[in-house]
Motif scaffolding. Structure first.
Motif, PDB file in Angstrom:
ATOM      1  N   ALA A  86       0.878  -1.110   0.078  1.00  0.00           N
ATOM      2  CA  ALA A  86       0.128  -0.100   0.008  1.00  0.00           C
ATOM      3  C   ALA A  86       0.760   1.178   0.095  1.00  0.00           C
ATOM      4  CB  ALA A  86      -0.882  -0.075   1.258  1.00  0.00           C
ATOM      5  N   GLY A  87       0.168   2.295  -0.519  1.00  0.00           N
ATOM      6  CA  GLY A  87       1.209   3.491  -0.667  1.00  0.00           C
ATOM      7  C   GLY A  87       1.115   3.899  -1.896  1.00  0.00           C
ATOM      8  N   ASN A  88       1.828   5.265  -2.146  1.00  0.00           N
ATOM      9  CA  ASN A  88       1.929   5.823  -3.599  1.00  0.00           C
ATOM     10  C   ASN A  88       2.993   5.422  -4.404  1.00  0.00           C
ATOM     11  OD1 ASN A  88      -0.260   7.346  -2.787  1.00  0.00           O
ATOM     12  ND2 ASN A  88       1.048   8.680  -1.943  1.00  0.00           N
ATOM     13  N   MET A  89       2.913   4.025  -4.690  1.00  0.00           N
ATOM     14  CA  MET A  89       4.021   3.528  -5.428  1.00  0.00           C
ATOM     15  C   MET A  89       3.700   3.483  -6.868  1.00  0.00           C
ATOM     16  SD  MET A  89       6.459   2.096  -3.443  1.00  0.00           S
ATOM     17  CE  MET A  89       7.177   0.710  -4.522  1.00  0.00           C
ATOM     18  N   THR A  90       4.370   3.951  -7.918  1.00  0.00           N
ATOM     19  CA  THR A  90       4.316   4.019  -9.258  1.00  0.00           C
ATOM     20  C   THR A  90       5.235   3.347  -9.931  1.00  0.00           C
ATOM     21  OG1 THR A  90       3.943   5.395 -10.951  1.00  0.00           O
ATOM     22  CG2 THR A  90       5.403   6.258  -9.446  1.00  0.00           C
ATOM     23  N   THR A  91       5.073   2.782 -11.364  1.00  0.00           N
ATOM     24  CA  THR A  91       5.948   2.174 -12.044  1.00  0.00           C
ATOM     25  C   THR A  91       6.231   2.896 -13.182  1.00  0.00           C
ATOM     26  OG1 THR A  91       4.149   0.776 -13.040  1.00  0.00           O
ATOM     27  CG2 THR A  91       5.041  -0.244 -11.243  1.00  0.00           C
ATOM     28  N   PRO A  93       8.206   5.520 -15.333  1.00  0.00           N
ATOM     29  CA  PRO A  93       9.293   6.174 -15.049  1.00  0.00           C
ATOM     30  C   PRO A  93       9.475   7.699 -15.287  1.00  0.00           C
ATOM     31  CG  PRO A  93       9.339   5.038 -17.252  1.00  0.00           C
ATOM     32  CD  PRO A  93       8.134   4.703 -16.162  1.00  0.00           C
ATOM     33  N   LEU A  94       8.401   8.242 -15.665  1.00  0.00           N
ATOM     34  CA  LEU A  94       8.229   9.787 -15.652  1.00  0.00           C
ATOM     35  C   LEU A  94       8.048  10.340 -14.369  1.00  0.00           C
ATOM     36  CD1 LEU A  94       6.486  10.271 -19.066  1.00  0.00           C
ATOM     37  CD2 LEU A  94       8.867  10.356 -18.500  1.00  0.00           C
ATOM     38  N   HIS A  95       7.392   9.541 -13.616  1.00  0.00           N
ATOM     39  CA  HIS A  95       7.202  10.044 -12.071  1.00  0.00           C
ATOM     40  C   HIS A  95       8.361  10.152 -11.365  1.00  0.00           C
ATOM     41  CE1 HIS A  95       2.715   8.493 -12.632  1.00  0.00           C
ATOM     42  NE2 HIS A  95       2.956   9.555 -13.275  1.00  0.00           N
ATOM     43  N   ARG A  96       9.223   9.453 -11.373  1.00  0.00           N
ATOM     44  CA  ARG A  96      10.610   9.538 -10.871  1.00  0.00           C
ATOM     45  C   ARG A  96      11.105  11.247 -10.673  1.00  0.00           C
ATOM     46  NH1 ARG A  96      13.372   4.504 -13.107  1.00  0.00           N
ATOM     47  NH2 ARG A  96      11.906   2.834 -12.430  1.00  0.00           N
ATOM     48  N   LYS A  97      10.776  11.683 -11.719  1.00  0.00           N
ATOM     49  CA  LYS A  97      11.451  13.369 -11.914  1.00  0.00           C
ATOM     50  C   LYS A  97      10.458  14.360 -10.986  1.00  0.00           C
ATOM     51  CE  LYS A  97      13.191  12.332 -16.591  1.00  0.00           C
ATOM     52  NZ  LYS A  97      13.231  12.677 -17.761  1.00  0.00           N
ATOM     53  N   LEU A  98       9.344  13.742 -10.579  1.00  0.00           N
ATOM     54  CA  LEU A  98       8.543  14.877  -9.905  1.00  0.00           C
ATOM     55  C   LEU A  98       9.076  14.956  -8.467  1.00  0.00           C
ATOM     56  CD1 LEU A  98       5.048  13.228 -10.944  1.00  0.00           C
ATOM     57  CD2 LEU A  98       6.203  15.455 -11.727  1.00  0.00           C
ATOM     58  N   PRO A  99       8.845  16.210  -7.931  1.00  0.00           N
ATOM     59  CA  PRO A  99       9.267  16.506  -6.882  1.00  0.00           C
ATOM     60  C   PRO A  99       8.603  15.926  -5.638  1.00  0.00           C
ATOM     61  CG  PRO A  99       7.929  18.309  -7.531  1.00  0.00           C
ATOM     62  CD  PRO A  99       8.169  17.353  -8.599  1.00  0.00           C
ATOM     63  N   ARG A 100       9.372  15.278  -4.717  1.00  0.00           N
ATOM     64  CA  ARG A 100       8.959  14.380  -3.609  1.00  0.00           C
ATOM     65  C   ARG A 100       8.564  15.265  -2.504  1.00  0.00           C
ATOM     66  NH1 ARG A 100       7.575  10.095  -6.193  1.00  0.00           N
ATOM     67  NH2 ARG A 100       9.454   9.161  -7.190  1.00  0.00           N
ATOM     68  N   PRO A 101       7.349  15.005  -1.513  1.00  0.00           N
ATOM     69  CA  PRO A 101       7.183  15.746  -0.416  1.00  0.00           C
ATOM     70  C   PRO A 101       8.150  15.345   0.488  1.00  0.00           C
ATOM     71  CG  PRO A 101       5.304  14.369  -0.727  1.00  0.00           C
ATOM     72  CD  PRO A 101       6.442  14.321  -1.904  1.00  0.00           C
ATOM     73  N   ASP A 102       8.575  16.237   1.556  1.00  0.00           N
ATOM     74  CA  ASP A 102       9.540  15.718   2.726  1.00  0.00           C
ATOM     75  C   ASP A 102       8.699  15.109   3.856  1.00  0.00           C
ATOM     76  OD1 ASP A 102      11.608  16.532   1.334  1.00  0.00           O
ATOM     77  OD2 ASP A 102      11.603  18.428   2.192  1.00  0.00           O
TER      78      ASP A 102
END
Length: 102
Positions: A86-91, A93-102
């Motif tokens: 469970a969680g906000n896991m995505t497969t 590859p374009l989503h890896r470039k998005l900023p991550r919340p701290d």
């Protein structure tokens, strides 16, 4: 089975309402008066509008499962094998470039 509504007027001519209650009885078997659960005086049957709905059976199942889950929640003891955590896991590859919340 239908619900029949009853109202107890404890004050007689004063018109004080003692209790409103509903009883589930077989269709056509409801008496014109029943003893009040609060005071024991005879309570007269009220005529109310029938509870009709145009909702589909799918909507009824959703409503019933929602009401049932409020008192009997489904408990999951372990995850099903082969599923993702469970969680906000995505497969993607374009989503890896998005900023991550701290």
């Amino acid at each position: 089975m239908p619900l029949y509504a009853y109202r107890c007027v404890a004050g007689g001519s004063a018109g004080l309402i003692c209790a409103d209650f509903e009883v589930q009885l077989a269709m056509g078997s409801a008496p014109s008066s029943l003893p009040c659960p609060a005071c024991g005086a005879p309570a007269r049957r009220r005529f109310t509008a029938p509870n009709l709905s145009r909702a589909s059976s799918t909507a009824y199942r959703l409503i019933e499962s929602t009401q049932r889950s409020a008192s009997e929640p489904a408990v999951v003891r372990s995850p099903v094998p082969g599923t993702r955590p469970a969680g906000n896991m995505t497969t993607n590859p374009l989503h890896r470039k998005l900023p991550r919340p701290d």
